[in-house]
Enzyme design. Structure first.
Site, PDB file in Angstrom:
ATOM      1  N   GLU A 330       0.799  -1.228   0.000  1.00 11.37           N
ATOM      2  CA  GLU A 330       0.000   0.000   0.000  1.00 11.37           C
ATOM      3  C   GLU A 330       0.835   1.283   0.000  1.00 11.37           C
ATOM      4  O   GLU A 330       0.736   2.096   0.915  1.00 11.37           O
ATOM      5  CB  GLU A 330      -0.990  -0.025   1.166  1.00 11.37           C
ATOM      6  N   ASN A 377       2.092  -4.448  -3.450  1.00 14.79           N
ATOM      7  CA  ASN A 377       0.722  -4.893  -3.190  1.00 14.79           C
ATOM      8  C   ASN A 377      -0.139  -3.671  -2.866  1.00 14.79           C
ATOM      9  O   ASN A 377       0.274  -2.815  -2.089  1.00 14.79           O
ATOM     10  CB  ASN A 377       0.799  -5.840  -1.973  1.00 14.79           C
ATOM     11  N   GLU A 446      -5.511 -10.678  -1.707  1.00 11.39           N
ATOM     12  CA  GLU A 446      -6.203 -10.577  -0.407  1.00 11.39           C
ATOM     13  C   GLU A 446      -7.715 -10.639  -0.615  1.00 11.39           C
ATOM     14  O   GLU A 446      -8.473  -9.854  -0.057  1.00 11.39           O
ATOM     15  CB  GLU A 446      -5.840  -9.261   0.305  1.00 11.39           C
ATOM     16  N   ASP A 448     -11.496 -10.973  -0.562  1.00 12.69           N
ATOM     17  CA  ASP A 448     -12.728 -11.239   0.191  1.00 12.69           C
ATOM     18  C   ASP A 448     -13.812 -10.368  -0.418  1.00 12.69           C
ATOM     19  O   ASP A 448     -13.522  -9.439  -1.176  1.00 12.69           O
ATOM     20  CB  ASP A 448     -12.601 -11.058   1.721  1.00 12.69           C
TER      21      ASP A 448
HETATM   22  O1  G3I Z   1      -1.305  -9.245  18.123  1.00 12.62           O
HETATM   23  C1  G3I Z   1      -2.236  -8.543  18.935  1.00 12.62           C
HETATM   24  C2  G3I Z   1      -2.617  -9.369  20.048  1.00 12.62           C
HETATM   25  O2  G3I Z   1      -1.486  -9.590  20.856  1.00 12.62           O
HETATM   26  C3  G3I Z   1      -3.739  -8.683  20.828  1.00 12.62           C
HETATM   27  O3  G3I Z   1      -4.202  -9.559  21.817  1.00 12.62           O
HETATM   28  C4  G3I Z   1      -4.890  -8.322  19.909  1.00 12.62           C
HETATM   29  C5  G3I Z   1      -5.987  -7.544  20.617  1.00 12.62           C
HETATM   30  O4  G3I Z   1      -6.720  -6.761  19.726  1.00 12.62           O
HETATM   31  O5  G3I Z   1      -4.407  -7.543  18.869  1.00 12.62           O
HETATM   32  C6  G3I Z   1      -3.466  -8.252  18.114  1.00 12.62           C
HETATM   33  O6  G3I Z   1      -3.047  -7.562  16.983  1.00 12.62           O
HETATM   34  C7  G3I Z   1      -4.011  -7.368  15.970  1.00 12.62           C
HETATM   35  C8  G3I Z   1      -3.614  -8.207  14.763  1.00 12.62           C
HETATM   36  O7  G3I Z   1      -4.460  -7.902  13.674  1.00 12.62           O
HETATM   37  C9  G3I Z   1      -3.696  -9.695  15.026  1.00 12.62           C
HETATM   38  O8  G3I Z   1      -4.992 -10.073  15.332  1.00 12.62           O
HETATM   39  C10 G3I Z   1      -3.981  -5.904  15.607  1.00 12.62           C
HETATM   40  O9  G3I Z   1      -4.489  -5.153  16.703  1.00 12.62           O
HETATM   41  C11 G3I Z   1      -4.818  -5.646  14.374  1.00 12.62           C
HETATM   42  O10 G3I Z   1      -4.620  -4.294  13.960  1.00 12.62           O
HETATM   43  C12 G3I Z   1      -4.356  -6.560  13.279  1.00 12.62           C
HETATM   44  O11 G3I Z   1      -5.165  -6.319  12.162  1.00 12.62           O
HETATM   45  C13 G3I Z   1      -4.631  -6.774  10.939  1.00 12.62           C
HETATM   46  C14 G3I Z   1      -4.409  -5.584   9.985  1.00 12.62           C
HETATM   47  O12 G3I Z   1      -3.991  -6.059   8.718  1.00 12.62           O
HETATM   48  C15 G3I Z   1      -3.325  -4.660  10.511  1.00 12.62           C
HETATM   49  O13 G3I Z   1      -2.072  -5.278  10.453  1.00 12.62           O
HETATM   50  C16 G3I Z   1      -5.628  -7.740  10.318  1.00 12.62           C
HETATM   51  O14 G3I Z   1      -5.727  -8.909  11.129  1.00 12.62           O
HETATM   52  C17 G3I Z   1      -5.174  -8.130   8.928  1.00 12.62           C
HETATM   53  O15 G3I Z   1      -6.168  -8.909   8.304  1.00 12.62           O
HETATM   54  C18 G3I Z   1      -4.951  -6.871   8.102  1.00 12.62           C
HETATM   55  O16 G3I Z   1      -4.465  -7.253   6.839  1.00 12.62           O
HETATM   56  C19 G3I Z   1      -4.287  -6.186   5.908  1.00 12.62           C
HETATM   57  C20 G3I Z   1      -3.114  -6.551   5.027  1.00 12.62           C
HETATM   58  O17 G3I Z   1      -1.990  -6.841   5.809  1.00 12.62           O
HETATM   59  C21 G3I Z   1      -2.823  -5.423   4.037  1.00 12.62           C
HETATM   60  N1  G3I Z   1      -4.008  -5.094   3.259  1.00 12.62           N
HETATM   61  C22 G3I Z   1      -5.203  -4.801   4.040  1.00 12.62           C
HETATM   62  C23 G3I Z   1      -5.513  -5.947   4.999  1.00 12.62           C
HETATM   63  C24 G3I Z   1      -6.769  -5.672   5.749  1.00 12.62           C
HETATM   64  O18 G3I Z   1      -6.625  -4.540   6.542  1.00 12.62           O
END
Ligand code: G3I
Length: 535
Positions: A330, A377, A446, A448
């Site tokens: 991004e 990406n 990605e 969905d």
């Molecule tokens: O790891 C912590 C965990 O320790 C804690 O208990 C928990 C409580 O909320 O949070 C956990 O981290 C979260 C992580 O996902 C794992 O579940 C983060 O807060 C959360 O922000 C994170 O969200 C991810 C997001 O990217 C940000 O990195 C999503 O799962 C993931 O699906 C999303 O993926 C992105 C791609 O990488 C890039 N393109 C867009 C896509 C969707 O946003």
């Protein structure tokens, strides 16, 4: 914090206006265990006959207008299909067949609807339509039979002869000014692919492999470890794994002196054990899961040193084992954010290093593993417009400068980015081709399909979503440089969209109970269409 350039509040309010959220459960898919290929083969044969008979009934109806006879024929086909599928399942000694096939009643209904839609879509005189539908009847059966051959392990009976047969009998009587032979051929192949997709027991993995498309899923290793059905779905349907989060900078290298490779190692080991490819995601993302010490870097030199660490650490560690990397994720701003004058996202890397940070990251990755394919990406690229144009200009500039760029990842969060837009197969295909024509690989990385902007009762919304998945499969299958389709998760229960939206969404091919949704069959039909079109 910017969630991938996606404004959650704006999305939700727009969706509330557009949608009445309906609840319900998806169709039950049945379950037992035995003789999968034999059972599937019988189902495929039955559905091939059903397709032929329905088209014959349509042709007769066009000739004599006897609606009662037509309705009776449709009912008979539906009943026969259901009975034959039950017999096939009962006769099988080890039938995972039922679980791997669609529900027979639903399949019969879908087949009937698809045949009627195809018949109605033929322009021209009644005479032309009658001739065409009559011609299609045996062809549909024979196209579906190629899937039966594949289930038996025989070389797939190439349906090239279908196109030849259509061309040989073209133009059909009364069809002057009607559809051409190529259009008629596409229609029948689409119909046959949809029919076979309902009946075959072959997984997405095998169907993708037939046409050189790696079907993948993004996973969280702890979710897979806690759910045995997850593992069997991955084995049957998935050929490529992406770490949804555990290869991101904030997880792998959260502090200057801390490295945490354990979960990423687990993803790579799991893929290797199952003979699956790995897509690495992601080495540089200026928006999320970026450690505080990186955002706090005040000089270009300091940031450069930081940037090199996770790239060398991850790419070097998995050299020769991770097939491709999303080196930069991004680089453009979200749809609701203002771009910088050079069109890029105003993240810390851009602020300290300028637009060159993207090429620098690519060079670092190439040095760490010269064999890995290097991608950028981005979201929303499936839809033509200003964002796609800005991204295209960026890619042209990188290539002109000789940067080591091999591929473009189209995230394909349909319906979400841009909000409310669900591009069709032709639009997605044209978008993929635009970048493939630059000599690059392309992938849907990605996938969905949110139901946020789709109204109606849940089964109807699932059917609409099935068409979107079919469009994604068809589009990728149609572009030779499209190397893969990865869904962002596999089962609705674990989708990132639920916590992100704070609402229940159903964006993926499997429901919470691992039942295959229309999305699954749609993707399967898209891949099958690709194979039928290739032969
Ligand atoms: O790891 C912590 C965990 O320790 C804690 O208990 C928990 C409580 O909320 O949070 C956990 O981290 C979260 C992580 O996902 C794992 O579940 C983060 O807060 C959360 O922000 C994170 O969200 C991810 C997001 O990217 C940000 O990195 C999503 O799962 C993931 O699906 C999303 O993926 C992105 C791609 O990488 C890039 N393109 C867009 C896509 C969707 O946003």
């Amino acid at each position: 914090m910017r969630p991938a350039g996606i404004d959650r509040a704006a999305l939700l309010s727009a969706a509330l206006l557009a949608v009445s959220m309906a609840c319900g459960a998806p169709a039950q898919a049945g379950a037992n265990n035995a003789g999968v290929a034999r059972c599937g083969s019988r189902k495929v044969a039955a559905i091939g006959r059903g397709c032929r008979d329905l088209l014959r009934a349509e042709a007769r109806f066009l000739r004599n207008g006897d609606g009662a006879a037509r309705a009776a024929r449709i009912a008979a086909v539906g009943g026969r299909l259901t009975a034959e599928w039950s017999r096939a399942e009962a006769a099988a000694a080890d039938a995972r067949c039922a679980a791997r096939s669609a529900d027979a009643d639903a399949a019969a209904a879908r087949l009937t609807a698809a045949v009627s839609a195809a018949t109605a879509a033929v322009p021209g005189s009644v005479e032309c339509r009658r001739a065409l539908v009559g011609l299609w009847a045996p062809l549909c059966r024979s196209a579906v039979a190629s899937e039966r051959a594949a289930l038996r392990g025989a070389a797939s009976a190439a349906p090239a002869h279908l196109r030849a047969r259509i061309a040989a009998r073209w133009p059909a009587p009364g069809c002057a000014g009607g559809p051409d032979a190529a259009a008629a051929s596409r229609t029948i192949l689409r119909l046959a692919a949809g029919a076979a997709a309902d009946a075959t027991t072959r997984g997405l993995r095998a169907l993708g492999a037939d046409i050189g498309v790696a079907v993948g899923a993004a996973i969280e290793p702890d979710e897979v470890a806690s759910d045995v059905d997850y593992t069997s779905a991955l084995a049957h349907d998935i050929d490529s794994l992406t770490a949804e989060n555990v290869m991101k900078w904030g997880v792998v290298h959260p502090q200057p002196a801390t490295w945490n490779f354990g979960p990423a190692d687990a993803v790579v080991a799991r893929a290797e054990a199952a003979g699956q490819r790995v897509r690495g995601h992601t080495l540089n993302w200026g928006a999320l899961q970026l450690p505080g010490y990186v955002s706090a870097a005040t000089t270009a030199g300091e940031l450069r040193a930081h940037m090199a660490e996770p790239i060398a650490g991850l790419v070097g560690r998995y050299a020769g084992r991770v097939a491709q990397w999303d080196v930069v994720n991004e680089p453009l701003p979200g749809f609701l954010e203002a771009p910088t004058p050079d069109g890029l996202d105003d993240n810390i890397f851009h602020q300290r290093l300028g637009a060159d940070y993207i090429a620098e990251a690519l060079y670092l990755a190439r040095a760490a593993d010269p064999t890995a394919r290097l991608y950028i990406n981005e979201n929303g690229l499936e839809v033509p417009g200003a964002k796609q144009d800005r991204f295209f200009a960026l890619v042209q500039a990188l290539l002109a400068a000789g940067a080591p760029l091999d591929g473009i990842g189209f995230q394909a969060h349909l319906g979400l980015v841009p909000p409310g837009q669900y591009p069709n197969a032709a639009t997605i295909e044209a978008s993929l081709r635009r970048f493939a024509d630059l000599g690059l690989d392309v992938e849907l990385t990605e996938v969905d399909v949110t139901l946020l902007f789709v109204s109606g009762a849940l089964p109807a919304r699932f059917a609409v979503q099935g068409d979107d998945y079919r469009a994604l499969g068809e589009a990728c299958a149609a572009v030779p440089r499209c190397r893969g389709i990865t869904t962002w998760g596999l089962n609705d229960q674990y989708s990132w969209l639920r916590p992100f939206l704070g609402a229940t969404d159903w964006p993926l091919p499997f429901d919470e109970a691992w039942r295959r949704k229309p999305a699954y069959f749609g993707l399967r039909a898209g891949l099958l269409y690709g194979r039928l079109s290739m032969n």
